[in-house]
Design an enzyme around this catalytic site. Structure first.
Site, PDB file in Angstrom:
ATOM      1  CD  GLU A   1      -2.986  -1.158   0.118  1.00  0.00           C
ATOM      2  OE1 GLU A   1      -3.556  -0.111  -0.808  1.00  0.00           O
ATOM      3  OE2 GLU A   1      -3.701  -1.963  -0.057  1.00  0.00           O
TER       4      GLU A   1
ATOM      5  CD  GLU B   1      -4.534   2.587  -3.121  1.00  0.00           C
ATOM      6  OE1 GLU B   1      -4.166   1.182  -2.169  1.00  0.00           O
ATOM      7  OE2 GLU B   1      -4.489   1.451  -4.775  1.00  0.00           O
TER       8      GLU B   1
ATOM      9  CG  HIS C   1      -6.569   0.200   1.143  1.00  0.00           C
ATOM     10  ND1 HIS C   1      -7.331   0.081  -0.803  1.00  0.00           N
ATOM     11  CD2 HIS C   1      -7.386   0.757   0.886  1.00  0.00           C
ATOM     12  CE1 HIS C   1      -7.816   0.773  -0.960  1.00  0.00           C
ATOM     13  NE2 HIS C   1      -8.464   0.910   0.106  1.00  0.00           N
TER      14      HIS C   1
ATOM     15  CD  GLU D   1      -4.297  -0.270  -7.857  1.00  0.00           C
ATOM     16  OE1 GLU D   1      -5.621  -1.333  -6.679  1.00  0.00           O
ATOM     17  OE2 GLU D   1      -4.316   0.473  -7.802  1.00  0.00           O
TER      18      GLU D   1
ATOM     19  CD  GLU E   1      -5.086  -3.888  -3.781  1.00  0.00           C
ATOM     20  OE1 GLU E   1      -4.611  -2.308  -4.760  1.00  0.00           O
ATOM     21  OE2 GLU E   1      -5.256  -3.483  -2.942  1.00  0.00           O
TER      22      GLU E   1
ATOM     23  CG  HIS F   1      -7.826   0.884  -6.070  1.00  0.00           C
ATOM     24  ND1 HIS F   1      -7.008   1.225  -5.235  1.00  0.00           N
ATOM     25  CD2 HIS F   1      -9.070   1.701  -5.780  1.00  0.00           C
ATOM     26  CE1 HIS F   1      -7.701   1.732  -4.431  1.00  0.00           C
ATOM     27  NE2 HIS F   1      -8.921   1.794  -4.600  1.00  0.00           N
TER      28      HIS F   1
END
Lengths: 89, 189, 73
Positions: free
Chosen positions: B35, B64, B67, B135, B165, B168
């Site tokens: 991340e 991110e 995360h 990703e 992911e 994204h």
């Protein structure tokens, strides 16, 4: 708030409601970044942004500020630095 | 500038003290496809990408960091108050003598984070294809950690991160579609 | 509708020391099949359901682990 007392059940419940609404706002933000002309979704986004503000006002009243640098108001004494932090609960 | 919000993006619960699992999770903290790499990659690429997709890089880069905080929370909880003996048994003896219980930006094998994990080519298509690949690699890493973990609470949070992911990657692909579009043609969604 | 993983049967030698896995599979999540997300895709009914799935749209949700890990051995 006594820092050694565990957070009440209501803290977790309200926090989860905020996490749910804010999550949809995150996902919609990314979607709108690539779909800027989706009028219906922008209406949904604004409605949820309003709901998020309502939930946070109620949370902050009970458990202290979620934002600082002026994003939230403060009680006396300064309550932003009060534990628990998100990784501690 | 950024505002910190005093909440996690998704609830993180841990079922037991398990420093071994923390050692694996460090991969997503300071590893190549972790991340930290993701956040720094996207936020840094913002400056040299067409205006149309700056917002997307800005917002995914910001997510991110949320995360990263979730991963840090898992590691913190899995190792909090673990004894040196427990850490040693989990293969974290070398970590302990250098860092005690502190987190550090390295991967599961102990290699420190390095800027060479990320690229900024200045070419929008090259950079966005790197982001799509990043990703998918992060998604795969989450799969392998879920496979090796038997903590149902941790796995619940990891499944959330794995799904992010996928979303994204979808958005980065859409950014490529936006940038490759011919100017005089109508978009059809 | 697509499947969220694909499988294949790798060559197995009589001299492979670990117990051979006959079928190997890999993820093929839904983003691979969606070029540009269409507008008005169905959403989960509540924000809480969206949070639990990690996405607002069922069409982007990919469960993991799936049956592939068991495979046939």
């Amino acid at each position: 708030m006594n820092s050694s007392a565990p957070m009440p059940e209501s803290y977790y419940r309200l926090l989860e409601k905020i996490q749910a609404v804010d999550f949809v706002l995150v996902d919609l933000t990314l979607y709108l970044d690539t779909h800027p002309n989706d009028f219906e979704t922008i209406k949904q986004f604004n409605q949820l942004a309003y709901e998020s503000k309502q939930l946070k006002a109620s949370f902050e009243e009970q458990f202290g500020p979620l934002l600082q640098y002026g994003g939230s108001f403060s009680q006396y004494p300064w309550d932003w630095k009060q534990a628990p932090w998100p990784w501690q609960v | 500038m950024w505002y910190y919000e005093k909440k996690l993006q998704y609830p993180v619960k841990v079922s037991q003290c398990n420093p071994m699992l923390a050692k694996y999770l460090i991969e997503q903290y300071g590893g190549a496809d972790g991340e930290l790499s993701a956040a720094l990659r996207y936020l840094n690429q913002r400056y040299t990408i067409p205006d149309k997709v700056v917002g997307l890089l800005n917002d995914i880069g910001t997510e991110e960091f949320a995360h990263l905080e979730m991963i840090a929370t898992m590691i913190y909880k899995l190792t909090k108050d673990a004894t040196p003996e427990q850490l040693k048994a989990a293969g974290l003896g070398a970590h302990f003598v250098n860092h005690d219980h502190a987190l550090y930006y390295h991967n599961a094998a102990g290699s420190p984070w390095t800027a060479t994990y990320i690229q900024a080519k200045g070419d929008p298509i090259a950079d966005l294809y790197e982001d799509v690949a990043a990703e998918e690699k992060a998604r795969a890493t989450y799969q392998w950690i879920i496979d090796i973990s038997d903590d149902p609470y941790i796995n619940d949070s990891l499944k959330f991160l794995r799904e992010r992911e996928i979303v994204h990657s979808q958005r980065f692909k859409e950014a490529i579609e936006i940038l490759k579009e011919e100017r005089d043609r109508q978009k059809i969604f | 509708m697509h499947t969220s993983y694909k499988c294949y049967h790798p060559y197995i030698s009589p001299f492979d020391p670990c117990k051979p896995i006959q079928t190997k599979c890999y993820s093929t999540p839904p983003n691979l099949y969606m070029t540009f997300q269409p507008t008005n895709l169905r959403q989960y009914d509540t924000p809480y359901q969206a949070l639990c799935h990690g996405t607002l749209w069922p069409d982007l949700f990919d469960p993991y682990p799936n049956v592939r890990k068991e495979g046939t051995s």
